[in-house]
Design an enzyme around this catalytic site. Structure first.
Site, mmCIF file in Angstrom:
data_model
loop_
_atom_site.group_PDB
_atom_site.id
_atom_site.type_symbol
_atom_site.label_atom_id
_atom_site.label_comp_id
_atom_site.label_asym_id
_atom_site.label_seq_id
_atom_site.Cartn_x
_atom_site.Cartn_y
_atom_site.Cartn_z
ATOM 1 N N THR A 18 81.824 36.460 91.612
ATOM 2 C CA THR A 18 82.961 35.891 90.913
ATOM 3 C C THR A 18 82.452 34.806 90.077
ATOM 4 O O THR A 18 81.332 34.208 89.954
ATOM 5 C CB THR A 18 83.644 34.977 92.050
ATOM 6 O OG1 THR A 18 84.661 34.045 91.621
ATOM 7 C CG2 THR A 18 82.876 34.239 93.179
ATOM 8 N N TYR A 58 84.598 28.835 98.734
ATOM 9 C CA TYR A 58 84.475 30.199 98.282
ATOM 10 C C TYR A 58 83.240 30.691 97.275
ATOM 11 O O TYR A 58 82.678 31.584 97.626
ATOM 12 C CB TYR A 58 85.719 30.702 97.840
ATOM 13 C CG TYR A 58 86.008 32.002 97.248
ATOM 14 C CD1 TYR A 58 85.862 33.142 97.890
ATOM 15 C CD2 TYR A 58 85.981 31.901 95.742
ATOM 16 C CE1 TYR A 58 85.852 34.247 97.044
ATOM 17 C CE2 TYR A 58 86.136 33.175 95.099
ATOM 18 C CZ TYR A 58 86.072 34.373 95.633
ATOM 19 O OH TYR A 58 86.245 35.615 95.276
HETATM 20 N N1 LIG Z 1 90.843 38.630 93.421
HETATM 21 C C1 LIG Z 1 90.278 37.761 92.725
HETATM 22 O O1 LIG Z 1 91.034 37.347 91.768
HETATM 23 C C2 LIG Z 1 88.744 37.799 92.523
HETATM 24 C C3 LIG Z 1 88.395 37.188 91.391
HETATM 25 C C4 LIG Z 1 87.039 37.082 91.412
HETATM 26 C C5 LIG Z 1 86.282 37.914 92.257
HETATM 27 N N2 LIG Z 1 86.556 38.556 93.165
HETATM 28 C C6 LIG Z 1 85.752 39.364 94.104
HETATM 29 O O2 LIG Z 1 86.082 40.809 93.780
HETATM 30 C C7 LIG Z 1 86.053 41.751 95.187
HETATM 31 C C8 LIG Z 1 87.344 42.154 95.640
HETATM 32 O O3 LIG Z 1 88.263 41.413 95.591
HETATM 33 P P1 LIG Z 1 89.714 41.712 95.916
HETATM 34 O O4 LIG Z 1 90.778 41.216 95.121
HETATM 35 O O5 LIG Z 1 89.917 43.418 95.838
HETATM 36 O O6 LIG Z 1 89.869 41.521 97.416
HETATM 37 P P2 LIG Z 1 90.992 41.651 98.753
HETATM 38 O O7 LIG Z 1 92.179 42.503 98.078
HETATM 39 O O8 LIG Z 1 91.303 40.531 99.389
HETATM 40 O O9 LIG Z 1 89.912 42.994 99.328
HETATM 41 C C9 LIG Z 1 89.093 42.264 100.309
HETATM 42 C C10 LIG Z 1 88.989 43.545 101.418
HETATM 43 O O10 LIG Z 1 87.735 42.981 102.193
HETATM 44 C C11 LIG Z 1 87.938 43.309 103.377
HETATM 45 N N3 LIG Z 1 87.071 42.643 104.517
HETATM 46 C C12 LIG Z 1 87.358 41.270 104.736
HETATM 47 N N4 LIG Z 1 86.367 40.984 105.762
HETATM 48 C C13 LIG Z 1 85.759 42.215 105.948
HETATM 49 C C14 LIG Z 1 84.501 42.508 106.665
HETATM 50 N N5 LIG Z 1 84.008 41.362 107.499
HETATM 51 N N6 LIG Z 1 84.082 43.749 106.673
HETATM 52 C C15 LIG Z 1 84.621 44.705 105.925
HETATM 53 N N7 LIG Z 1 85.782 44.456 105.314
HETATM 54 C C16 LIG Z 1 86.367 43.233 105.111
HETATM 55 C C17 LIG Z 1 89.397 43.074 103.470
HETATM 56 O O11 LIG Z 1 89.930 43.632 104.793
HETATM 57 P P3 LIG Z 1 91.042 43.301 105.895
HETATM 58 O O12 LIG Z 1 92.263 43.039 104.733
HETATM 59 O O13 LIG Z 1 91.091 44.185 106.765
HETATM 60 O O14 LIG Z 1 90.412 42.061 106.391
HETATM 61 C C18 LIG Z 1 90.149 43.559 102.367
HETATM 62 O O15 LIG Z 1 90.545 44.796 102.409
HETATM 63 C C19 LIG Z 1 85.618 40.343 96.039
HETATM 64 O O16 LIG Z 1 84.049 40.554 96.127
HETATM 65 C C20 LIG Z 1 86.105 39.152 95.436
HETATM 66 O O17 LIG Z 1 85.163 38.134 95.763
HETATM 67 C C21 LIG Z 1 87.999 38.779 93.417
#
Ligand SMILES: NC(=O)c1ccc[n+]([C@@H]2O[C@H](COP(=O)([O-])OP(=O)(O)OC[C@H]3O[C@@H](n4cnc5c(N)ncnc54)[C@H](OP(=O)(O)O)[C@@H]3O)[C@@H](O)[C@H]2O)c1
Length: 280
Positions: free
Chosen positions: A100, A124
């Site tokens: 991130t 975070y």
């Molecule tokens: N969203 C943003 O704006 C943003 C910005 C910068 C970087 N990122 C990075 O981009 C990546 C993708 O983010 P995203 O937006 O797709 O996030 P997201 O929609 O919150 O999805 C995260 C997923 O991780 C799963 N998860 C959580 N704990 C887990 C565990 N212990 N084992 C396996 N799965 C688990 C969750 O499943 P459950 O719901 O079932 O728990 C969820 O489906 C992440 O690495 C995030 O840090 C995101």
């Protein structure tokens, strides 16, 4: 290509599922099928499936909640990726892990490049940086992609939040002194697929949308596009506010704009991609 996808049902995971090449052999695991914090379960699945590439879309992404839910955030964002890297090393697989913009403190006056030193201002960001370090220590050739302000047709994200709030509020206050690059999860998914095919790819990459904006400017772009389809949105007033006046549990970097020469060929035009969310 044999690919293990973790966090398959988050917004990035689902965007990847929509785009995987048809001839790839895919094992897609949501948190119910594989908890990445469970080292034994990770090793069992990786030994059995023997992927060539592991893509980790799993993360603890609740930035404010992470301030008080520290153990869980650290387990998912640091120990989980370390488990994946260890298992990948054992079977000779590549790992593509996502990090991130929040690893930076936002004090740099110009955009962040890959070699800039992280210095997170919230838990975070700290947990994600710890994940980067653990992955690199375990699997030095792993691919770590730092992205920012992710949106898509899936899950929770800023675009959907704005549209939801606009249904019940006539005036929305949106922060105007934090700048970053919105990133369409579908473009990020394509970039991950391209890097998975590149046998020379390794190390840290920045990947985000092309234009830097404030959250306020992002909201204005969203409403100007969507009000063409939903005229009721034209009456919603978006007011710029400062970070100082908008209380949130976690601090945010004021500048989280990133650039990269390493991913220049994987260009992403985020305002054009907004239309994909519209038509979903
Ligand atoms: N969203 C943003 O704006 C943003 C910005 C910068 C970087 N990122 C990075 O981009 C990546 C993708 O983010 P995203 O937006 O797709 O996030 P997201 O929609 O919150 O999805 C995260 C997923 O991780 C799963 N998860 C959580 N704990 C887990 C565990 N212990 N084992 C396996 N799965 C688990 C969750 O499943 P459950 O719901 O079932 O728990 C969820 O489906 C992440 O690495 C995030 O840090 C995101």
């Amino acid at each position: 290509m044999r690919v293990l996808l973790t966090g398959a049902y988050g917004q990035l995971g689902r965007s990847l599922l929509d785009r995987f090449p048809a001839d790839w052999v895919l094992l897609a695991c949501g948190s119910a099928e594989l908890d990445i914090t469970n080292r034994a379960a990770v090793e069992r699945i990786v030994r059995r499936f023997r992927p060539q590439v592991i893509m980790n879309a799993a993360a603890y992404t609740a930035v404010d909640k992470a301030e008080t839910d520290r153990i869980r955030a650290m387990k998912i964002n640091a120990i989980g990726p370390e488990n994946l890297a260890r298992a990948a090393r054992e079977v000779g697989a590549q790992l593509i892990h996502i990090s991130t913009d929040y690893v930076f403190d936002g004090s740099k006056p110009t955009p962040y490049i890959e070699s800039d030193a992280p210095c997170p201002v919230n838990f975070y960001g700290l947990s994600k940086w710890e994940g980067e370090k653990r992955v690199q220590a375990m699997l030095p050739r792993a691919i770590i992609i730092r992205t920012s302000w992710v949106f898509s047709e899936y899950g929770n994200n800023f675009v959907k939040t704005m549209l939801r709030l606009a249904q019940t509020q006539q005036t929305l206050r949106v922060v105007n002194d934090q700048r970053g690059c919105p990133t369409y999860a579908g473009d990020l998914a394509q970039a991950m697929i391209a890097l998975a095919r590149d046998v020379h790819a390794a190390g840290i990459y920045h990947y985000c949308g092309d234009k830097a904006v404030s959250w306020y400017e992002f909201a204005q772009t969203i409403f100007s596009l969507f009000s063409g389809y939903y005229p009721a949105l034209r009456s919603v007033e978006v007011l710029p506010v400062t970070t100082a006046s908008y209380k949130q549990q976690a601090s945010r970097p004021l500048n989280s704009v990133m650039v990269s020469e390493r991913t220049a060929h994987l260009y992403s035009c985020w305002d054009k991609a907004l239309e994909n969310v519209m038509s979903a």
